[in-house]
Design a protein around this motif. Sequence first.
Motif, PDB file in Angstrom:
ATOM      1  N   ASP A 102      43.335  40.232  36.447  1.00 31.10           N
ATOM      2  CA  ASP A 102      44.731  40.670  36.498  1.00 31.10           C
ATOM      3  C   ASP A 102      45.582  39.787  37.422  1.00 31.10           C
ATOM      4  O   ASP A 102      46.807  39.848  37.390  1.00 31.10           O
ATOM      5  N   TRP A 147      50.299  46.974  39.701  1.00 29.58           N
ATOM      6  CA  TRP A 147      49.358  47.547  40.663  1.00 29.58           C
ATOM      7  C   TRP A 147      50.078  48.314  41.777  1.00 29.58           C
ATOM      8  O   TRP A 147      50.015  47.947  42.950  1.00 29.58           O
ATOM      9  N   ALA A 198      48.624  42.365  37.183  1.00 27.74           N
ATOM     10  CA  ALA A 198      48.649  42.912  38.542  1.00 27.74           C
ATOM     11  C   ALA A 198      50.052  43.320  38.984  1.00 27.74           C
ATOM     12  O   ALA A 198      50.192  43.985  40.014  1.00 27.74           O
ATOM     13  N   TYR A 242      48.794  53.600  40.847  1.00 26.38           N
ATOM     14  CA  TYR A 242      47.861  53.034  39.863  1.00 26.38           C
ATOM     15  C   TYR A 242      46.510  52.731  40.511  1.00 26.38           C
ATOM     16  O   TYR A 242      45.452  53.050  39.956  1.00 26.38           O
ATOM     17  N   LEU A 243      46.536  52.137  41.701  1.00 26.33           N
ATOM     18  CA  LEU A 243      45.285  51.799  42.384  1.00 26.33           C
ATOM     19  C   LEU A 243      44.508  53.044  42.785  1.00 26.33           C
ATOM     20  O   LEU A 243      43.266  53.027  42.803  1.00 26.33           O
TER      21      LEU A 243
END
Length: 489
Positions: free
Chosen positions: A145, A58, A55, A62-63
């Motif tokens: 993650d 993140w 994570a 990316y999200l």
Amino acid sequence: MAAGPGATTDTDPAAGAGEEEGEHVKPFTPEKAKEIVMSLQQPAIFCNMVFDWPARHWTAKYLSEVLHGKQVRFRMGMKSTDTVPQFETTCSYVQATIEEFLAWNCDHSGISGPFRDYDHSKFWAYADYKYFVSLFEDKTDIFQDVIWSDFGFPGRNGRESTLWIGSLGAHTPCHLDSYGCNLVFQVQGRKRWHLFPPEDTPFLYPTRIPYEESSVFSKVNAVNPDLKRFPQFQKARRHVVTLSPGQVLFVPRHWWHYVECTDPVTVSINSWIELEEDHQARVEEAITRMLVCALKSAEDPHNTRAWLNPTEVEETSHEVNCRYLNGAISAFYDHSRTSKVVETQELKTNGEDMKKDELNVHHLMEVEQTGSQNLTLETLKQEAAGPFGPDLLPVLPSSEKPPSERGGIFENDDKDFVGKGGEHFGKLHCTKRQRRMSKSENATVEQIASNHAAAPSQTFISTDDVLDCLVNPQVTKIVAQLLIQGRSL
């Protein structure tokens, strides 16, 4: 991601942001990390604990790819310097994808789409309280993650977590969480946290309007306070830290916090950790919910938007709230019965431990009497310092005024900090501290009354004024205890 060993101070935003790529050994075992979380009474920053979490990558970009095309709700607030807090009931809301949010946040001219009515120079956007379970309902593998088991909570991952994505200036009003303690992992950008200890609650002018289960709001804008209306706020002890990527902030139970995004794009992940005290807290919340909904619904049955936070989607009928209260009390008793069985089984072991502790105390006294006082004092100093070091940094009190009053940013004052480690932070400890502060029988009444002393010329008593007294946290605690004792007789 930025790298470094410790928490960011407001004068050195680049310091202590993360970890070196070659490091593979974490400074705390899961058992030690949990011990710290369950006992520490001071907000603190964990460093070098998440360098191997998937994570950590993140970012909002990316999200946006993971959630491609999925719309989320953004809260839109004004970039203003008003002294009135921007509660969620006063904000606008936009349904948009993260791609559309990033486009609006980067291209400030000629924007189209859901953000077209919001000038970037005047508004901020916050996708907050996004629970992983609903956000990634068709991508549950991503839960792995996030590895809260590294902090001593086996099996806890993204399923028990919440995602926050915000633009510069996005913030949450000052509030405390009724349940649990909080672990916050900063992924992208930085956030500045303004924290106040539980015993300063009377100085924060608590209110339950707008109503949200488990959130007690402050009437004060923590970064731009109206000190004429809320003079007691000057007595509140502010702790400030800027959280950087790769760091995890620990927020103890019932610490007030105002959180603001200080970079163009911020992403963070949090998880609320359940505590023993939550069982009674749920009874207190059920009492609050019943009273707030009953009085506010009677006042204006057709306008819940004015007082009910948008995050509250459950029914608010009196019948439902009665069931809610009875369920909370039943759950409290079920837990109490289970706890008594465990306590009985552990009684013998605890008794033996107490005898060992007594022997240790006698030993320390003997050491002092034989002239080894320096050794004893050094031991006590080490114990007082707590578990802090290069990988666990305390969030220190700040003696500075809010930025709006001095045109700058906060600095920490090391001289004001006294570390306290190893003692469980819970209801009993808070109560003791409050009792030390309250030396007269009328202290509680005076503290509650101080919330209403701001406008002495106002003679009209509103429903909200009555509720501020009826559901003051100190009052609901007493009512909950009376209800519980009444059922046990």
